[in-house]
Motif scaffolding. Structure first.
Motif, PDB file in Angstrom:
ATOM      1  N   ASP A   1       0.854  -1.189   0.000  1.00 44.60           N
ATOM      2  CA  ASP A   1       0.000   0.000   0.000  1.00 44.60           C
ATOM      3  C   ASP A   1       0.894   1.244   0.000  1.00 44.60           C
ATOM      4  OD1 ASP A   1      -2.084   1.764   0.141  1.00 44.60           O
ATOM      5  OD2 ASP A   1      -2.474   1.458   2.276  1.00 44.60           O
ATOM      6  N   ILE A   2       1.472   1.527  -1.150  1.00 46.24           N
ATOM      7  CA  ILE A   2       2.408   2.642  -1.291  1.00 46.24           C
ATOM      8  C   ILE A   2       1.834   3.623  -2.307  1.00 46.24           C
ATOM      9  CG2 ILE A   2       4.768   3.313  -1.917  1.00 46.24           C
ATOM     10  CD1 ILE A   2       5.616   0.449  -1.200  1.00 46.24           C
ATOM     11  N   PRO A   3       1.736   4.900  -1.982  1.00 47.23           N
ATOM     12  CA  PRO A   3       1.120   5.882  -2.891  1.00 47.23           C
ATOM     13  C   PRO A   3       1.958   6.104  -4.140  1.00 47.23           C
ATOM     14  CG  PRO A   3       2.151   6.995  -1.054  1.00 47.23           C
ATOM     15  CD  PRO A   3       2.221   5.530  -0.743  1.00 47.23           C
ATOM     16  N   GLU A   4       1.307   6.596  -5.182  1.00 45.94           N
ATOM     17  CA  GLU A   4       1.996   6.878  -6.436  1.00 45.94           C
ATOM     18  C   GLU A   4       2.742   8.206  -6.397  1.00 45.94           C
ATOM     19  OE1 GLU A   4       2.320   4.886  -8.964  1.00 45.94           O
ATOM     20  OE2 GLU A   4       1.090   3.318  -8.042  1.00 45.94           O
ATOM     21  N   GLU A   5       2.370   9.092  -5.467  1.00 50.00           N
ATOM     22  CA  GLU A   5       3.013  10.397  -5.388  1.00 50.00           C
ATOM     23  C   GLU A   5       4.488  10.280  -5.009  1.00 50.00           C
ATOM     24  OE1 GLU A   5       0.231   9.615  -3.984  1.00 50.00           O
ATOM     25  OE2 GLU A   5      -1.329  11.072  -4.486  1.00 50.00           O
TER      26      GLU A   5
END
Length: 434
Positions: free
Chosen positions: A273-277
């Motif tokens: 669960d790692i953001p794309e930002e």
């Protein structure tokens, strides 16, 4: 450093408090001297004075000190030789004129020489006592501040001694654990090697088994010595982090990808669960990757097949949080309290010989060298942190988000000067997840 800063602020605060109290007491004493003591002294010793001086603060001390100086020099004047006697006499006359001008604005003439010996001695004692009384708050304030300072330094000394004792205890325990963890495989290697050298093992299959055991134990000792070297190196004087601006999102994805297949082979569910930002933080990418890899390997080694493992990152209230969570069994309380200490291992790891007990200590030290914080949490609040719903325990790394204030300020500025800004819904997204 933090203790030193706290001590500095504490002493500054106490100094200001004591100075304020001394100032108030000195003002009250000066008022009483001006109102009651000086008028009666002048009236008794110099009845011709028509006006009384009104002196505040240090003026009273200087005034009374001048009285003491005149009396002392007047008493000792006869003892000086002839040339010096004339100079002292001239100085006394000038000082007396200044004193007379201060006391009566020059309207009344009087002389210290008109006082008899008894009056001079009495005036000296009165002036001396009044000066001592006025100076007493300063003396008591200095003594009080000195006692506070000494007490704090003694407390710091005691704390340092306790820390040193704890450091020595942990060092001795670590040396004992090193000896234990090295002795066990060395005993096995020595026994197998002796059996092969003495020709006690003749079957080729058995010889291969013994040689494989020697190789495995040797590799185990090599890994342990390597980890011990890395642990000691972090505290060495010449070691420093090579920090650069790094995209944490990409760094976490790379480390998760490298170990993804291992989780599948172990029969575990691995959630990412790692953001794309882009989340840019100044870190030593090599050392930080070691921390993430260690946490993921730790979750895989110490949990059973079917366990759910998660690596995630999110922002909240000006901080970046990186978590490695799992749904496995909880760690006993006593073991959990010492989890980051060197050579801390669970019963399963100690019996099986897997794990060195140094990995989490190294990870913790690397995180602290970055100025970040890492904690182990088992009492998870799913309502407060929905990202860990369904998990039983987690390692969480907390990093101050330098971009938070600037991003939030820019967003608020874009909203314009609206009333009740606190009720405006913030834009959804990773950057404003609070």
């Amino acid at each position: 450093m933090k203790k030193q800063n706290d001590l500095q602020w504490f002493l500054i605060k106490k100094f200001i408090e004591i100075l304020a109290v001394v100032g108030v007491v000195e003002y009250l004493l000066t008022f009483l001297v001006n109102r009651f003591v000086l008028p009666n002294v002048l009236l008794y010793f110099f009845p011709g004075v028509e006006e009384n001086p009104l002196l505040l603060g240090s003026g009273v001390i200087f005034f009374l000190s001048a009285v003491l100086m005149l009396l002392i020099l007047g008493a000792l004047n006869a003892m000086f030789p002839s040339p010096l006697h004339e100079m002292v006499q001239a100085a006394l006359e000038q000082m007396q004129k200044n004193f007379m001008h201060t006391v009566s604005s020059g309207k009344t003439n009087f002389s210290f020489y008109e006082l008899n010996r008894g009056q001079a001695i009495l005036l000296f004692l009165v002036a001396f006592v009044v000066v001592l009384v006025i100076l007493t708050p300063y003396v008591l304030g200095a003594v009080c501040f000195a006692k506070i300072t000494i007490k704090e330094f003694r407390q710091i000394q005691r704390e340092r001694e306790e820390e040193q004792k704890e450091f020595d205890r942990k060092k001795n325990l670590m040396l004992s654990d090193i000896a234990h963890d090295l002795r066990t495989p060395m005993t096995t290697v020595n026994g197998y090697a002796k059996a092969l050298a003495d020709g006690m093992v003749v079957e080729p299959e058995k010889q291969l088994e013994y040689l494989q055991a020697i190789q495995n134990k040797s590799a185990r000792m090599n890994d342990l010595i390597h980890l011990l070297f890395e642990y000691v190196k972090l505290d060495s004087e010449g070691f420093s982090l090579d920090r650069k601006e790094t995209d944490l999102s990409e760094l976490l994805r790379e480390n998760a990808a490298l170990i993804y297949a291992d989780f599948e082979d172990a029969g575990m569910e691995f959630e990412i669960d790692i953001p794309e930002e882009v989340v840019s933080v100044s870190v030593d990418s090599i050392q930080f990757s070691r921390v993430i890899t260690n946490l993921l390997n730790n979750a895989m080694k110490h949990n059973e097949s079917g366990t759910h493992i998660k690596i995630g990152m999110y922002r909240k209230n000006g901080y970046i949080y990186i978590l490695v969570a799992d749904s496995g069994r909880r760690i006993p309380g006593e073991l959990a309290e010492h989890l980051f200490e060197p050579f801390t291992k669970g019963d399963v790891s100690r019996k099986s010989g897997s794990g060195s007990g140094l990995g989490l200590s190294i990870a913790k030290k690397i995180i602290e060298m970055h100025g970040f914080q890492m904690d182990f949490i088992q009492q998870l609040d799913e309502k407060k942190i929905p990202q860990i719903a369904g998990y039983t325990k987690e390692f969480v790394i907390q990093i101050a988000d330098d971009s938070y204030d600037s991003s939030l300020t820019a967003w608020r500025k874009a909203q314009g000067n609206k009333k009740k800004a606190a009720h405006i819904d913030k834009p959804e997204g990773f950057l404003y997840n609070e």
